[in-house]
Motif scaffolding. Structure first.
Motif, short mmCIF file in Angstrom:
data_model
loop_
_atom_site.label_atom_id
_atom_site.label_comp_id
_atom_site.label_asym_id
_atom_site.label_seq_id
_atom_site.Cartn_x
_atom_site.Cartn_y
_atom_site.Cartn_z
N LEU A 38 4.32 17.09 6.21
CA LEU A 38 4.37 15.88 7.03
C LEU A 38 4.10 16.18 8.52
O LEU A 38 3.71 15.29 9.27
N GLY A 39 4.41 17.40 8.92
CA GLY A 39 4.22 17.75 10.33
C GLY A 39 5.45 17.54 11.18
O GLY A 39 5.33 17.32 12.38
N LYS A 62 0.82 -1.21 0.00
CA LYS A 62 0.00 0.00 0.00
C LYS A 62 0.85 1.27 0.00
O LYS A 62 0.42 2.31 -0.50
N LYS A 63 2.05 1.21 0.59
CA LYS A 63 2.91 2.40 0.63
C LYS A 63 4.36 1.96 0.81
O LYS A 63 4.65 1.05 1.60
N LYS A 99 1.41 10.58 5.51
CA LYS A 99 0.96 11.83 4.88
C LYS A 99 1.66 12.17 3.56
O LYS A 99 1.21 13.07 2.85
N GLY A 100 2.78 11.51 3.28
CA GLY A 100 3.56 11.88 2.10
C GLY A 100 2.82 11.64 0.80
O GLY A 100 2.12 10.64 0.64
N ARG A 101 3.00 12.56 -0.13
CA ARG A 101 2.36 12.43 -1.44
C ARG A 101 3.18 11.50 -2.32
O ARG A 101 4.41 11.58 -2.37
N ILE A 102 2.50 10.61 -3.02
CA ILE A 102 3.16 9.64 -3.88
C ILE A 102 4.02 10.37 -4.92
O ILE A 102 3.58 11.33 -5.55
N HIS A 153 10.11 9.40 8.67
CA HIS A 153 9.77 8.26 7.81
C HIS A 153 8.31 7.85 8.01
O HIS A 153 7.58 7.61 7.04
N ILE A 154 7.91 7.74 9.27
CA ILE A 154 6.56 7.29 9.58
C ILE A 154 5.53 8.31 9.09
O ILE A 154 4.48 7.95 8.54
#
Length: 304
Positions: A303-304, A106-107, A219-222, A213-214
């Motif tokens: 990402l925060g 999935k990611k 939240k990271g955009r593909i 990383h987490i």
């Protein structure tokens, strides 16, 4: 939901595993049978054995996993045979991402490096859009990480849901090898750093990088890359800080470019004879005058 981490016995990978466990994630780690596992001993993880250059072992490790962190890499200034950098950082990347694409995760979060991002002259802040321009430094590590990221982007174009993170100069706990960045700390503390060079870099704590990383997985955009950094600092200020914390005198002598290059070639000659790492790598000597400073606001905002 189970997560696979490669490079888990290493510096960044072991911090990533700990942060995932804090999040309550079920973690599987791919380790080589000859890996030193001190960094993950005692952790509640499932170990599977294999190598990122062996596709079948990666495919087997991915069974039951939805999220994949490809954090395995060779981070060093030198190796007896430079081909190993490309075998691991480029071919290994292609192998694991091919397996991930076939598995249908999935990611994927791919650990690249600040080395794969270019720099701007005069200490201007580079960002994720800055074009790579480090070919002239002659570092096989830097070249291989850039080429590895190029390959990662190709898999993203094929449909792999991949996010790239680019850690800056990472420092912190469990750098047991140590990494080239960690070597600076050890040498300053042990008064084995003869001087400092006129250069600068962005430094960041390894636990912040692990959390980054987490957040990238969540939240990271593909297809996007995110610089995981913190403070831009000159080498002199960095050495002064190490010395202050360690209670030793900092290196006082500023090394000139001609002196650094001379020392680098002498140490290269010695390393050829002894088959040991050079004290001053040529790529490091060529860094004089480079202030590779970065704008990390994209990771902060997205990402925060």
């Amino acid at each position: 939901m189970k997560t696979l981490v490669t490079g888990a016995t290493g510096f960044i990978g072991s911090s990533l595993v700990r942060e995932l466990l804090k999040e309550g994630e079920e973690v599987k780690v791919l380790v080589r049978k000859d890996s030193h596992t001190r960094n993950i001993d005692g952790l509640d993880v499932e170990r599977v054995y294999g190598d990122i250059r062996d596709k079948e072992s990666v495919k087997s490790a991915l069974k039951g996993c939805d999220i994949f962190y490809q954090a395995a890499a060779l981070y060093a200034n030198w190796a007896p045979d430079s081909k190993i950098f490309y075998d691991i950082n480029v071919e290994g990347t292609k192998t694991v991402l091919s397996a991930a694409l076939e598995h249908g995760v999935k990611k994927v979060v791919y650990t690249s490096s600040i080395a794969a991002v270019g720099c701007l002259e005069g200490g201007k802040l580079a960002n994720e859009e800055t074009e790579f321009n480090f070919w002239k430094l002659g570092s096989h590590y830097i070249r291989s990480k850039y080429l590895g990221e190029v390959e990662a982007k190709k898999f993203c174009e094929k449909g792999l849901p991949l996010v790239i993170v680019n850690p800056a100069g990472v420092i912190g706990v469990r750098d047991i090898k140590p990494t080239p960045t960690g070597e600076f700390i050890v040498k300053v503390i042990n008064k084995k750093m003869p001087g400092y060079i006129d250069a600068g870099i962005n430094f960041v704590d390894v636990e912040d990088v692990a959390r980054g990383h987490i957040l990238a997985a969540k939240k990271g955009r593909i297809g996007e890359r995110y610089i995981l950094g913190n403070e831009n600092m000159s080498v002199k200020d960095f050495f002064d800080l190490i010395a202050e914390v360690g209670g030793v005198e900092p290196p006082k002598r500023k090394t000139s470019y001609p002196m650094a290059i001379t020392l680098a070639y002498v140490s290269k000659l010695i390393s050829i004879i002894t088959r040991k790492p050079p004290f001053v790598p040529i790529s490091m000597a060529r860094n004089i005058g480079y202030y590779v400073y970065y704008d990390c606001s994209k990771a902060v905002s997205e990402l925060g």
